[in-house]
Design a protein around this motif. Structure first.
Motif, PDB file in Angstrom:
ATOM      1  N   THR A 211       2.972  -1.363   4.122  1.00  0.00           N
ATOM      2  CA  THR A 211       2.435  -0.027   3.908  1.00  0.00           C
ATOM      3  C   THR A 211       3.612   0.931   3.905  1.00  0.00           C
ATOM      4  OG1 THR A 211       0.317  -0.533   4.951  1.00  0.00           O
ATOM      5  CG2 THR A 211       0.949   1.790   4.836  1.00  0.00           C
TER       6      THR A 211
ATOM      7  N   ARG B 214       0.778   4.880   0.632  1.00  0.00           N
ATOM      8  CA  ARG B 214      -0.158   5.741   1.367  1.00  0.00           C
ATOM      9  C   ARG B 214       0.208   7.215   1.212  1.00  0.00           C
ATOM     10  NH1 ARG B 214       0.512   7.135   6.649  1.00  0.00           N
ATOM     11  NH2 ARG B 214       2.013   5.452   6.836  1.00  0.00           N
TER      12      ARG B 214
ATOM     13  N   TYR C 247       0.850  -1.191   0.000  1.00  0.00           N
ATOM     14  CA  TYR C 247       0.000   0.000   0.000  1.00  0.00           C
ATOM     15  C   TYR C 247       0.885   1.238   0.000  1.00  0.00           C
ATOM     16  CZ  TYR C 247      -3.274   3.457   2.110  1.00  0.00           C
ATOM     17  OH  TYR C 247      -4.030   4.562   2.401  1.00  0.00           O
TER      18      TYR C 247
ATOM     19  N   GLU D 205      -9.731   2.467   2.247  1.00  0.00           N
ATOM     20  CA  GLU D 205      -8.597   2.140   3.114  1.00  0.00           C
ATOM     21  C   GLU D 205      -8.756   0.801   3.824  1.00  0.00           C
ATOM     22  OE1 GLU D 205      -5.177   4.741   4.833  1.00  0.00           O
ATOM     23  OE2 GLU D 205      -7.096   5.279   5.723  1.00  0.00           O
TER      24      GLU D 205
ATOM     25  N   TYR E  19      -7.021  -1.378   1.347  1.00  0.00           N
ATOM     26  CA  TYR E  19      -5.598  -1.076   1.236  1.00  0.00           C
ATOM     27  C   TYR E  19      -4.817  -1.558   2.461  1.00  0.00           C
ATOM     28  CZ  TYR E  19      -6.943   2.380  -2.420  1.00  0.00           C
ATOM     29  OH  TYR E  19      -7.434   3.024  -3.528  1.00  0.00           O
ATOM     30  N   ARG E  20      -5.408  -1.383   3.634  1.00  0.00           N
ATOM     31  CA  ARG E  20      -4.699  -1.741   4.877  1.00  0.00           C
ATOM     32  C   ARG E  20      -4.520  -3.252   5.060  1.00  0.00           C
ATOM     33  NH1 ARG E  20      -3.112   2.108   8.225  1.00  0.00           N
ATOM     34  NH2 ARG E  20      -3.990   4.188   7.991  1.00  0.00           N
TER      35      ARG E  20
END
Length: 181
Positions: free
Chosen positions: A151, A101, A99, A142, A145-146
């Motif tokens: 990340t 971010r 991810y 999210e 994504y998480r």
């Protein structure tokens, strides 16, 4: 081994993906490009002529085709790809998800310098509308994504630095087979 880069539009998936693939000696692929090749039209044309639901199904087909490739791949996914058709779980089962971010304001700062007409969900938005849309969309996405194994804060760092951060994260993961990434 497949490395799937996920995150919002403008977070640097394609730029970082190219650098990461070169550093690792992998093939770089972009999911939107694969959809365009598969469908014989641009992403905006698919959205306009077939609709978002059809696009998401086409995206899932292209994603599954990548997973069947024998080569090592870094794939830049579309921003919404992880959120539809069970794609996030599929990517997690097929390789490593990363991810990239960024905050909504960082995304707006990057995206306003680009031509948004090629991005069907972002075009024709003023900067305040874009910020509101990105904040709301990130809040919805999210949760997907998480689920990524890594990340990385993609902020103002150059693509090479972000690629290095990804490599460091990957180096800390249990290795498959011969111990190489």
């Amino acid at each position: 081994m497949k490395i799937f880069l996920v995150g919002m539009p403008g977070c640097g998936k394609s730029t970082v993906g190219k650098v990461l693939a070169e550093r690792l000696g992998y093939t770089f692929l972009d999911l939107d490009t694969l959809v365009e090749e598969q469908e014989g039209m641009t992403v905006p044309q698919v959205f306009e002529q077939q609709g978002q639901d059809y696009f998401r199904e086409a995206e899932a087909r292209a994603l599954r085709a990548v997973a069947s490739r024998p080569d090592r791949v870094v794939l830049a996914t579309g921003g919404g790809a992880p959120c539809f058709c069970g794609n996030m779980a599929f990517m997690g089962a097929q390789g490593i998800t990363v991810y990239l971010r960024l905050s909504p304001q960082e995304l707006v700062d990057r995206l306003t310098a680009l031509d948004l007409q090629a991005r069907p969900l972002l075009r024709d938005k003023t900067p305040p509308e874009l910020l509101r849309y990105l904040a709301e969309t990130l809040q919805q996405r999210e949760q997907f994504y998480r689920q990524s194994v890594c990340t990385v804060a993609a902020g103002a760092a150059p693509a090479t630095a972000v690629a290095q951060q990804i490599e460091q994260c990957l180096a800390g993961l249990p290795q498959e087979g011969n111990g190489s990434i």
